[in-house]
Design a protein around this motif. Structure first.
Motif, PDB file in Angstrom:
ATOM      1  N   GLU A 192       0.816  -1.214   0.000  1.00 52.08           N
ATOM      2  CA  GLU A 192       0.000   0.000   0.000  1.00 52.08           C
ATOM      3  C   GLU A 192       0.853   1.268   0.000  1.00 52.08           C
ATOM      4  OE1 GLU A 192       0.508  -1.077   4.391  1.00 52.08           O
ATOM      5  OE2 GLU A 192       0.227  -2.147   2.533  1.00 52.08           O
ATOM      6  N   LEU A 193       2.148   1.117   0.270  1.00 56.62           N
ATOM      7  CA  LEU A 193       3.046   2.275   0.287  1.00 56.62           C
ATOM      8  C   LEU A 193       3.634   2.578  -1.084  1.00 56.62           C
ATOM      9  CD1 LEU A 193       4.958   1.610   3.625  1.00 56.62           C
ATOM     10  CD2 LEU A 193       2.912   2.977   3.263  1.00 56.62           C
ATOM     11  N   LEU A 194       3.433   1.693  -2.042  1.00 53.90           N
ATOM     12  CA  LEU A 194       3.932   1.946  -3.390  1.00 53.90           C
ATOM     13  C   LEU A 194       3.313   3.236  -3.913  1.00 53.90           C
ATOM     14  CD1 LEU A 194       3.875  -1.577  -5.039  1.00 53.90           C
ATOM     15  CD2 LEU A 194       5.868  -0.126  -4.670  1.00 53.90           C
ATOM     16  N   GLY A 195       4.119   4.052  -4.526  1.00 57.01           N
ATOM     17  CA  GLY A 195       3.616   5.303  -5.078  1.00 57.01           C
ATOM     18  C   GLY A 195       3.462   6.411  -4.055  1.00 57.01           C
ATOM     19  N   MET A 196       3.953   6.185  -2.834  1.00 58.61           N
ATOM     20  CA  MET A 196       3.868   7.213  -1.800  1.00 58.61           C
ATOM     21  C   MET A 196       4.667   8.439  -2.216  1.00 58.61           C
ATOM     22  SD  MET A 196       5.259   7.209   2.150  1.00 58.61           S
ATOM     23  CE  MET A 196       4.241   5.865   2.682  1.00 58.61           C
ATOM     24  N   ASP A 197       4.156   9.587  -1.864  1.00 60.64           N
ATOM     25  CA  ASP A 197       4.845  10.846  -2.118  1.00 60.64           C
ATOM     26  C   ASP A 197       6.267  10.787  -1.558  1.00 60.64           C
ATOM     27  OD1 ASP A 197       4.612  13.909  -2.660  1.00 60.64           O
ATOM     28  OD2 ASP A 197       5.326  13.751  -0.584  1.00 60.64           O
ATOM     29  N   LYS A 198       7.224  11.284  -2.326  1.00 58.33           N
ATOM     30  CA  LYS A 198       8.627  11.233  -1.921  1.00 58.33           C
ATOM     31  C   LYS A 198       8.874  11.963  -0.607  1.00 58.33           C
ATOM     32  CE  LYS A 198      13.342  12.241  -3.492  1.00 58.33           C
ATOM     33  NZ  LYS A 198      13.836  12.138  -2.171  1.00 58.33           N
ATOM     34  N   ASN A 199       8.222  13.091  -0.373  1.00 57.38           N
ATOM     35  CA  ASN A 199       8.398  13.828   0.885  1.00 57.38           C
ATOM     36  C   ASN A 199       7.948  12.982   2.074  1.00 57.38           C
ATOM     37  OD1 ASN A 199       9.456  16.082  -0.380  1.00 57.38           O
ATOM     38  ND2 ASN A 199       7.460  17.069  -0.566  1.00 57.38           N
ATOM     39  N   LYS A 200       6.829  12.277   1.903  1.00 55.32           N
ATOM     40  CA  LYS A 200       6.350  11.399   2.974  1.00 55.32           C
ATOM     41  C   LYS A 200       7.355  10.283   3.237  1.00 55.32           C
ATOM     42  CE  LYS A 200       1.329  11.573   2.634  1.00 55.32           C
ATOM     43  NZ  LYS A 200       0.144  10.731   2.428  1.00 55.32           N
ATOM     44  N   MET A 201       7.809   9.654   2.158  1.00 55.78           N
ATOM     45  CA  MET A 201       8.740   8.536   2.314  1.00 55.78           C
ATOM     46  C   MET A 201      10.032   9.009   2.967  1.00 55.78           C
ATOM     47  SD  MET A 201       9.343   5.364   2.186  1.00 55.78           S
ATOM     48  CE  MET A 201       8.036   4.671   1.225  1.00 55.78           C
ATOM     49  N   ASP A 202      10.528  10.167   2.555  1.00 56.28           N
ATOM     50  CA  ASP A 202      11.750  10.710   3.170  1.00 56.28           C
ATOM     51  C   ASP A 202      11.531  10.969   4.655  1.00 56.28           C
ATOM     52  OD1 ASP A 202      13.002  10.604   0.703  1.00 56.28           O
ATOM     53  OD2 ASP A 202      12.820  12.758   0.326  1.00 56.28           O
ATOM     54  N   PHE A 203      10.378  11.510   4.996  1.00 52.24           N
ATOM     55  CA  PHE A 203      10.065  11.801   6.391  1.00 52.24           C
ATOM     56  C   PHE A 203      10.006  10.508   7.211  1.00 52.24           C
ATOM     57  CE2 PHE A 203       7.563  13.658   9.882  1.00 52.24           C
ATOM     58  CZ  PHE A 203       8.196  14.881  10.020  1.00 52.24           C
ATOM     59  N   ILE A 204       9.383   9.488   6.655  1.00 59.19           N
ATOM     60  CA  ILE A 204       9.285   8.199   7.341  1.00 59.19           C
ATOM     61  C   ILE A 204      10.666   7.550   7.486  1.00 59.19           C
ATOM     62  CG2 ILE A 204       8.424   5.831   7.132  1.00 59.19           C
ATOM     63  CD1 ILE A 204       5.845   7.041   5.949  1.00 59.19           C
ATOM     64  N   MET A 205      11.476   7.622   6.442  1.00 57.43           N
ATOM     65  CA  MET A 205      12.811   7.029   6.507  1.00 57.43           C
ATOM     66  C   MET A 205      13.674   7.749   7.545  1.00 57.43           C
ATOM     67  SD  MET A 205      12.997   4.389   4.633  1.00 57.43           S
ATOM     68  CE  MET A 205      11.293   3.962   4.923  1.00 57.43           C
ATOM     69  N   GLU A 206      13.516   9.065   7.644  1.00 56.77           N
ATOM     70  CA  GLU A 206      14.230   9.818   8.679  1.00 56.77           C
ATOM     71  C   GLU A 206      13.776   9.364  10.061  1.00 56.77           C
ATOM     72  OE1 GLU A 206      14.099  14.327  10.365  1.00 56.77           O
ATOM     73  OE2 GLU A 206      14.267  14.131   8.194  1.00 56.77           O
ATOM     74  N   PHE A 207      12.472   9.168  10.224  1.00 58.51           N
ATOM     75  CA  PHE A 207      11.914   8.680  11.484  1.00 58.51           C
ATOM     76  C   PHE A 207      12.490   7.307  11.826  1.00 58.51           C
ATOM     77  CE2 PHE A 207       8.535   6.209  13.629  1.00 58.51           C
ATOM     78  CZ  PHE A 207       8.422   6.945  14.798  1.00 58.51           C
ATOM     79  N   ALA A 208      12.597   6.458  10.824  1.00 59.78           N
ATOM     80  CA  ALA A 208      13.096   5.093  11.041  1.00 59.78           C
ATOM     81  C   ALA A 208      14.536   5.088  11.549  1.00 59.78           C
ATOM     82  CB  ALA A 208      12.986   4.288   9.752  1.00 59.78           C
ATOM     83  N   GLN A 209      15.305   6.120  11.195  1.00 59.58           N
ATOM     84  CA  GLN A 209      16.704   6.203  11.601  1.00 59.58           C
ATOM     85  C   GLN A 209      16.896   6.746  13.021  1.00 59.58           C
ATOM     86  OE1 GLN A 209      19.120   4.912   9.661  1.00 59.58           O
ATOM     87  NE2 GLN A 209      17.447   4.317   8.323  1.00 59.58           N
ATOM     88  N   LYS A 210      15.858   7.361  13.575  1.00 59.38           N
ATOM     89  CA  LYS A 210      15.978   7.980  14.899  1.00 59.38           C
ATOM     90  C   LYS A 210      16.017   6.928  15.999  1.00 59.38           C
ATOM     91  CE  LYS A 210      13.600  12.201  13.716  1.00 59.38           C
ATOM     92  NZ  LYS A 210      13.027  13.366  14.324  1.00 59.38           N
ATOM     93  N   ASP A 211      16.652   7.300  17.114  1.00 60.03           N
ATOM     94  CA  ASP A 211      16.582   6.465  18.308  1.00 60.03           C
ATOM     95  C   ASP A 211      15.174   6.595  18.868  1.00 60.03           C
ATOM     96  OD1 ASP A 211      19.222   5.587  18.241  1.00 60.03           O
ATOM     97  OD2 ASP A 211      19.935   7.338  19.356  1.00 60.03           O
ATOM     98  N   LYS A 212      14.534   5.460  19.056  1.00 61.26           N
ATOM     99  CA  LYS A 212      13.161   5.468  19.513  1.00 61.26           C
ATOM    100  C   LYS A 212      13.060   4.970  20.955  1.00 61.26           C
ATOM    101  CE  LYS A 212      12.488   3.632  15.330  1.00 61.26           C
ATOM    102  NZ  LYS A 212      13.709   4.220  14.884  1.00 61.26           N
TER     103      LYS A 212
END
Length: 89
Positions: free
Chosen positions: A11-31
């Motif tokens: 369902e994430l295929l075709g996601m807006d690049k800004n959204k994907m970049d934001f999510i990937m940045e989130f994934a890299q953070k210490d949680k």
């Protein structure tokens, strides 16, 4: 890594690049490692996205919470899921 994400979440295929970049940045953070800190962390992240005019669909929010819950114990994951279910996410 990106191919694995899309295999698990088509369902994430075709996601807006800004959204994907934001999510990937989130994934890299210490949680956070516990529910007490995880929910405020998630809310702060979502508010930051909103300030940048980035809005997420329910499947995208579920994906973000999966990223957040990766390092939580089973018990903590269940708590987060319960809260999300109550919120309708």
């Amino acid at each position: 890594m990106m191919e694995d994400i899309f295999k698990q979440h088509p369902e994430l295929l075709g996601m807006d690049k800004n959204k994907m970049d934001f999510i990937m940045e989130f994934a890299q953070k210490d949680k956070p490692k516990n529910t007490k800190d995880a929910m405020p962390f998630l809310i702060a992240y979502m508010n930051q996205a909103k300030k940048q005019n980035i809005n997420f669909t329910k499947p995208e929010v579920r994906f973000i919470t999966e990223i957040l819950m990766q390092d939580l114990s089973s018990e903590e994951r269940a708590r987060v899921q319960k809260i999300l279910n109550m919120m309708g996410a």
